[in-house]
Scaffold this active site. Structure first.
Site, PDB file in Angstrom:
ATOM      1  N   TRP A  52      26.203  10.169 -10.252  1.00  0.00           N
ATOM      2  CA  TRP A  52      26.552  11.466  -9.657  1.00  0.00           C
ATOM      3  C   TRP A  52      26.569  12.535 -10.736  1.00  0.00           C
ATOM      4  O   TRP A  52      25.512  12.761 -11.356  1.00  0.00           O
ATOM      5  CB  TRP A  52      27.786  11.353  -8.744  1.00  0.00           C
ATOM      6  CG  TRP A  52      29.107  11.007  -9.302  1.00  0.00           C
ATOM      7  CD1 TRP A  52      30.174  11.838  -9.463  1.00  0.00           C
ATOM      8  CD2 TRP A  52      29.567   9.717  -9.722  1.00  0.00           C
ATOM      9  NE1 TRP A  52      31.248  11.143  -9.971  1.00  0.00           N
ATOM     10  CE2 TRP A  52      30.911   9.852 -10.140  1.00  0.00           C
ATOM     11  CE3 TRP A  52      28.984   8.448  -9.811  1.00  0.00           C
ATOM     12  CZ2 TRP A  52      31.676   8.799 -10.623  1.00  0.00           C
ATOM     13  CZ3 TRP A  52      29.743   7.386 -10.292  1.00  0.00           C
ATOM     14  CH2 TRP A  52      31.054   7.572 -10.690  1.00  0.00           C
ATOM     15  N   ASP A  53      27.659  13.220 -11.005  1.00  0.00           N
ATOM     16  CA  ASP A  53      27.633  14.392 -11.902  1.00  0.00           C
ATOM     17  C   ASP A  53      26.791  14.127 -13.152  1.00  0.00           C
ATOM     18  O   ASP A  53      27.024  13.155 -13.877  1.00  0.00           O
ATOM     19  CB  ASP A  53      29.041  14.748 -12.361  1.00  0.00           C
ATOM     20  CG  ASP A  53      29.920  15.212 -11.223  1.00  0.00           C
ATOM     21  OD1 ASP A  53      29.527  15.074 -10.063  1.00  0.00           O
ATOM     22  OD2 ASP A  53      31.020  15.714 -11.514  1.00  0.00           O
ATOM     23  N   ALA A 121      33.476  14.522 -15.598  1.00  0.00           N
ATOM     24  CA  ALA A 121      32.326  15.294 -16.065  1.00  0.00           C
ATOM     25  C   ALA A 121      32.575  16.112 -17.328  1.00  0.00           C
ATOM     26  O   ALA A 121      33.717  16.377 -17.712  1.00  0.00           O
ATOM     27  CB  ALA A 121      31.840  16.208 -14.974  1.00  0.00           C
ATOM     28  N   ARG A 199      39.572  20.026 -15.896  1.00  0.00           N
ATOM     29  CA  ARG A 199      38.476  19.114 -16.241  1.00  0.00           C
ATOM     30  C   ARG A 199      37.126  19.827 -16.378  1.00  0.00           C
ATOM     31  O   ARG A 199      37.017  21.035 -16.229  1.00  0.00           O
ATOM     32  CB  ARG A 199      38.380  18.021 -15.184  1.00  0.00           C
ATOM     33  CG  ARG A 199      38.130  18.517 -13.779  1.00  0.00           C
ATOM     34  CD  ARG A 199      37.984  17.302 -12.858  1.00  0.00           C
ATOM     35  NE  ARG A 199      37.665  17.643 -11.501  1.00  0.00           N
ATOM     36  CZ  ARG A 199      38.484  17.519 -10.466  1.00  0.00           C
ATOM     37  NH1 ARG A 199      39.707  17.074 -10.633  1.00  0.00           N
ATOM     38  NH2 ARG A 199      38.092  17.845  -9.254  1.00  0.00           N
ATOM     39  N   ASP A 200      36.105  19.040 -16.612  1.00  0.00           N
ATOM     40  CA  ASP A 200      34.703  19.462 -16.596  1.00  0.00           C
ATOM     41  C   ASP A 200      34.376  20.481 -17.693  1.00  0.00           C
ATOM     42  O   ASP A 200      33.866  21.583 -17.407  1.00  0.00           O
ATOM     43  CB  ASP A 200      34.299  20.019 -15.221  1.00  0.00           C
ATOM     44  CG  ASP A 200      34.451  19.006 -14.100  1.00  0.00           C
ATOM     45  OD1 ASP A 200      34.833  17.862 -14.382  1.00  0.00           O
ATOM     46  OD2 ASP A 200      34.186  19.361 -12.935  1.00  0.00           O
ATOM     47  N   GLU A 272      34.417  23.690  -9.388  1.00  0.00           N
ATOM     48  CA  GLU A 272      34.047  22.528 -10.196  1.00  0.00           C
ATOM     49  C   GLU A 272      32.853  22.809 -11.098  1.00  0.00           C
ATOM     50  O   GLU A 272      31.948  23.573 -10.763  1.00  0.00           O
ATOM     51  CB  GLU A 272      33.690  21.368  -9.269  1.00  0.00           C
ATOM     52  CG  GLU A 272      34.781  21.106  -8.243  1.00  0.00           C
ATOM     53  CD  GLU A 272      34.952  19.658  -7.924  1.00  0.00           C
ATOM     54  OE1 GLU A 272      35.714  19.004  -8.651  1.00  0.00           O
ATOM     55  OE2 GLU A 272      34.317  19.179  -6.969  1.00  0.00           O
TER      56      GLU A 272
HETATM   57  C1  FRU Z   1      32.549  16.819  -9.039  1.00  0.00           C
HETATM   58  C2  FRU Z   1      33.759  16.114  -9.619  1.00  0.00           C
HETATM   59  C3  FRU Z   1      34.033  16.631 -11.014  1.00  0.00           C
HETATM   60  C4  FRU Z   1      34.711  15.458 -11.667  1.00  0.00           C
HETATM   61  C5  FRU Z   1      33.976  14.297 -11.044  1.00  0.00           C
HETATM   62  C6  FRU Z   1      34.789  13.041 -10.904  1.00  0.00           C
HETATM   63  O1  FRU Z   1      31.593  15.995  -8.489  1.00  0.00           O
HETATM   64  O2  FRU Z   1      34.884  16.301  -8.805  1.00  0.00           O
HETATM   65  O3  FRU Z   1      34.811  17.801 -11.014  1.00  0.00           O
HETATM   66  O4  FRU Z   1      34.600  15.533 -13.048  1.00  0.00           O
HETATM   67  O5  FRU Z   1      33.541  14.721  -9.777  1.00  0.00           O
HETATM   68  O6  FRU Z   1      34.007  11.998 -10.418  1.00  0.00           O
END
Ligand code: FRU
Length: 436
Positions: A52-53, A121, A199-200, A272
């Site tokens: 995913w991310d 992420a 985060r991120d 996000e």
């Molecule tokens: C977006 C998210 C990010 C986070 C990740 C966790 O897809 O919510 O903000 O880092 O997924 O899996």
């Protein structure tokens, strides 16, 4: 397109700029903001993984790095036999590389000893041969139960060796860079909402000033009894923000928190994976958000949202009036998520991951009510087709897509869009006397 110009932004709650309920009330799918339906890839490039991310290894100036001819990306991953909804609990960062921007190879798990119970992420910097990875340490180290505390971490010590294929190796040192201060950025204990964020991290060098920044997803503390949102506590719980920290020296491991760039109090809980594309001297700030994280009385989509300002810390104005830049089509509203935009060949390309492509329920929560085999079947868990956008002033338009995992190499021209091909065919037809 819309008649707003950079400069007409509304103030935020703790940030200089805000996303207001009036602006967000205008969110609506249009031809310019709706992605085409994505179909399953002919072959899954990484059948052993849910992916995913995703983020690319980039130079300090934001250019996607090419290391000895390899494009490099990092993704959150989990084994593909895991129920997709559980993947966030075990997420680990892996590296992938490609010599042509189409066929990708798994370079393995990046860390054996990362901080947190799992890693969420981030972003990655290629600085003169040194690789830095910024990520979210989610959960308390050593705790038996899963926790949702989040810290921003930087890992240094990475190098790439391409003598015999591609090898990203450490030894890595993990540095805790940032945690919320409780004033500008909410701590978990202050949160009044069901989801909490800090985060991120995303590295950014300002092309105008040369200064070095780290953007991140956060929440603005709204004390009980505050008069924000007319004192409406049910709206105040939705307090997403785009946080920012500055490196006084440019050192990628030395950051100081500053006031958030933008917040969305009363509008949305999760802004996000914030990131910026600079174009025409303007700052395009993009975030991903969910249908279910909009405040009461507002409705949005799982989508890429964006804002534009004349300076990094400027008066951001929502793109296309409401902020909506790219969403999924109404008949596949959860087909993709976690969009990341980058400039290429005069366009803005957007990579995203292939999410629940065969599901048109009202919210993603309903997925959990399906039999497990259906949850697995309907989940993409790989990179989605890359979207093509044009971006100009405060307006954007989706003009086409590339393939799943297709990330053109440096200097590669983009193919004509379907619309261009049609126009050409029509012009050819007219010249040949068939045009009508
Ligand atoms: C977006 C998210 C990010 C986070 C990740 C966790 O897809 O919510 O903000 O880092 O997924 O899996």
């Amino acid at each position: 397109m819309n008649d707003q110009s950079p400069g007409d932004g509304a103030p935020g709650f703790r940030a200089r700029a805000g996303w207001t309920r009036e602006q967000a009330a205008g969110i609506e799918r249009t031809a310019a903001t709706t992605a085409p339906v994505f179909y399953q890839p002919e072959t899954d490039q990484m059948p052993h993984l849910h992916i995913w991310d995703t983020w690319f290894l980039r130079e300090r100036d934001g250019t996607l790095a090419e290391v000895d001819g390899y494009r490099v990306c990092f993704s959150l991953t989990a084994p593909s036999d895991l129920l997709p909804g559980k993947r966030h609990d075990v997420a680990a960062i892996r590296v992938f590389y490609s010599a042509d921007g189409r066929e990708w190879h798994d370079g393995g798990a990046v860390f054996a000893d990362a901080l947190g119970q799992r890693q969420w992420a981030g972003s990655a910097l290629y600085d003169d041969g040194d690789v830095y990875l910024f990520y979210t340490a989610a959960g308390t180290d050593g705790a038996e139960e899963l926790t949702y505390t989040q810290r921003i971490v930087g890992a240094s010590g990475g190098t790439v060796d391409t003598d015999d294929g591609f090898d990203l190796r450490g030894p890595w040192t993990h540095h805790e860079l940032l945690s919320p201060d409780g004033e500008r950025y909410e701590r978990e204990a202050q949160s009044r909402a069901m989801i909490y964020t800090f985060r991120d991290p995303w590295f950014f060098e300002d092309p105008e000033t040369g200064e070095t920044w780290l953007l991140f997803e956060a929440n603005s503390p709204v004390p009980e009894g505050s008069d924000a949102c007319g004192g409406d506590a049910s709206q105040q719980e939705f307090n997403g923000s785009v946080g920012i920290a500055r490196s006084p020296t440019g050192d990628p491991l030395d950051w100081q928190l500053e006031e958030p760039l933008l917040d969305a109090v009363g509008v949305n809980q999760e802004l996000e994976r914030p990131h910026i594309v600079s174009q025409d001297g303007l700052y395009y700030l993009f975030v991903s958000s969910h249908l279910h994280t909009f405040g009461p009385g507002l409705s949005g989509y799982d989508a890429l949202y964006g804002f534009v300002a004349e300076e990094l810390r400027g008066d951001y104005v929502p793109l296309n009036g409401s902020g909506l830049v790219a969403t999924n089509p109404a008949n596949a509203p959860f087909q993709a998520y976690s969009w990341m935009a980058f400039p290429h060949d005069g366009e803005v390309l957007v990579q995203n991951f292939f999410n629940y492509f065969d599901f048109a329920g009202d919210t993603l929560d309903e997925i959990a009510h399906l039999p497990e085999s259906e949850q697995m079947r309907r989940f993409g868990g790989t990179l989605a087709p890359t979207l093509r956008l044009t971006v100009s002033g405060a307006g954007t338009e989706i003009i086409g897509k590339l393939g799943h995992w297709e990330i053109p190499m440096a200097g590669e021209s983009l193919p004509p869009t379907e619309r261009e091909l049609l126009a050409r065919a029509q012009a050819d037809g007219e010249r040949g006397g068939y045009g009508r």
